[in-house]
Motif scaffolding. Sequence first.
Motif, PDB file in Angstrom:
ATOM      1  N   LEU A 171       0.836  -1.203   0.000  1.00 22.94           N
ATOM      2  CA  LEU A 171       0.000   0.000   0.000  1.00 22.94           C
ATOM      3  C   LEU A 171       0.870   1.251   0.000  1.00 22.94           C
ATOM      4  O   LEU A 171       1.717   1.456   0.871  1.00 22.94           O
ATOM      5  N   HIS A 172       0.646   2.092  -0.996  1.00 22.31           N
ATOM      6  CA  HIS A 172       1.460   3.304  -1.200  1.00 22.31           C
ATOM      7  C   HIS A 172       0.551   4.339  -1.850  1.00 22.31           C
ATOM      8  O   HIS A 172       0.127   4.162  -3.000  1.00 22.31           O
ATOM      9  N   PRO A 173       0.194   5.427  -1.155  1.00 24.09           N
ATOM     10  CA  PRO A 173      -0.783   6.383  -1.693  1.00 24.09           C
ATOM     11  C   PRO A 173      -0.510   6.864  -3.114  1.00 24.09           C
ATOM     12  O   PRO A 173      -1.453   6.950  -3.912  1.00 24.09           O
ATOM     13  N   PRO A 174       0.739   7.173  -3.485  1.00 23.83           N
ATOM     14  CA  PRO A 174       0.967   7.604  -4.870  1.00 23.83           C
ATOM     15  C   PRO A 174       0.595   6.543  -5.907  1.00 23.83           C
ATOM     16  O   PRO A 174       0.453   6.862  -7.093  1.00 23.83           O
ATOM     17  N   GLY A 175       0.454   5.292  -5.473  1.00 25.32           N
ATOM     18  CA  GLY A 175       0.016   4.266  -6.400  1.00 25.32           C
ATOM     19  C   GLY A 175      -1.343   4.583  -6.992  1.00 25.32           C
ATOM     20  O   GLY A 175      -1.610   4.274  -8.166  1.00 25.32           O
ATOM     21  N   GLY A 176      -2.210   5.205  -6.205  1.00 27.40           N
ATOM     22  CA  GLY A 176      -3.502   5.617  -6.741  1.00 27.40           C
ATOM     23  C   GLY A 176      -3.339   6.594  -7.886  1.00 27.40           C
ATOM     24  O   GLY A 176      -4.069   6.529  -8.890  1.00 27.40           O
ATOM     25  N   ALA A 177      -2.367   7.492  -7.774  1.00 23.56           N
ATOM     26  CA  ALA A 177      -2.099   8.443  -8.856  1.00 23.56           C
ATOM     27  C   ALA A 177      -1.510   7.739 -10.069  1.00 23.56           C
ATOM     28  O   ALA A 177      -1.798   8.105 -11.211  1.00 23.56           O
ATOM     29  N   ALA A 178      -0.675   6.708  -9.836  1.00 27.02           N
ATOM     30  CA  ALA A 178      -0.092   5.959 -10.954  1.00 27.02           C
ATOM     31  C   ALA A 178      -1.180   5.251 -11.750  1.00 27.02           C
ATOM     32  O   ALA A 178      -1.143   5.228 -12.991  1.00 27.02           O
ATOM     33  N   SER A 179      -2.149   4.662 -11.059  1.00 26.70           N
ATOM     34  CA  SER A 179      -3.247   3.985 -11.764  1.00 26.70           C
ATOM     35  C   SER A 179      -4.100   4.995 -12.522  1.00 26.70           C
ATOM     36  O   SER A 179      -4.547   4.731 -13.644  1.00 26.70           O
ATOM     37  N   LEU A 180      -4.300   6.152 -11.934  1.00 23.99           N
ATOM     38  CA  LEU A 180      -5.098   7.199 -12.582  1.00 23.99           C
ATOM     39  C   LEU A 180      -4.380   7.744 -13.809  1.00 23.99           C
ATOM     40  O   LEU A 180      -5.003   8.012 -14.842  1.00 23.99           O
ATOM     41  N   LEU A 181      -3.066   7.900 -13.704  1.00 26.65           N
ATOM     42  CA  LEU A 181      -2.286   8.389 -14.842  1.00 26.65           C
ATOM     43  C   LEU A 181      -2.352   7.416 -16.013  1.00 26.65           C
ATOM     44  O   LEU A 181      -2.428   7.818 -17.175  1.00 26.65           O
TER      45      LEU A 181
END
Length: 220
Positions: free
Chosen positions: A113-123
């Motif tokens: 779990l890593h919050p920026p991962g959500g941004a990576a999936s969105l990108l």
Amino acid sequence: MRPFTPLLAGANLRDRMIAAVGALVGIALTAAICTALLPHGPVLLLVAPMGASAVLVFAVPASPLAQPWPVIGGNLLSALVGIAVARIVQEPALAAGIAVGGAIALMSLTRSLHPPGGAASLLAVLGGGAVQAQGWSFAFMPVAANAAILVLAGVLFHRLSGHSYPHRAKAAAPLAPLPPHPEDIDRALQEMGETFDVSRDDLDLLVRTAVAHAERRTRA
């Protein structure tokens, strides 16, 4: 001035300035190395989620969310989820929601779990033609490559700054017979020299609640 005091336990101005320097070095090094690897490549060489990853790696290196596997695995797996969703779901708004939700689920299952991962999936879903043209390789270069270089920069930088990264907890001191006073919490945080991803008040509450449960258990 209370609203402007650090929210995280153990935080101080000196460490925040060190974190700023670390993020500067880490992001610049990541961009430089990836550009050197592919100086003429038609790919994005540095992705925005790395900015958020740098905050965690350099400002809260003791956080479970900032450790090497979550940084690298969380960003990589989330990007793969986003790419898969973008290929299946054509409606952008729905695809965005599914990608972030799926990324959280996969990161949770893989202990990454890593919050920026959500941004990576969105990108991966909303990044446009440049991202879509890369296909599955986008998850590895630049996302995983960025994350790996950033982690390496974090390891080297924190050895110089005196922080533990990857974080290893110090040996615990013998338990005191009485619950600690809030000033004891402050002294302990100062002695450990780390910033923790929890507020000082919540940490104090956690310790006192644990002591209360221990007392109930010994009476049972």
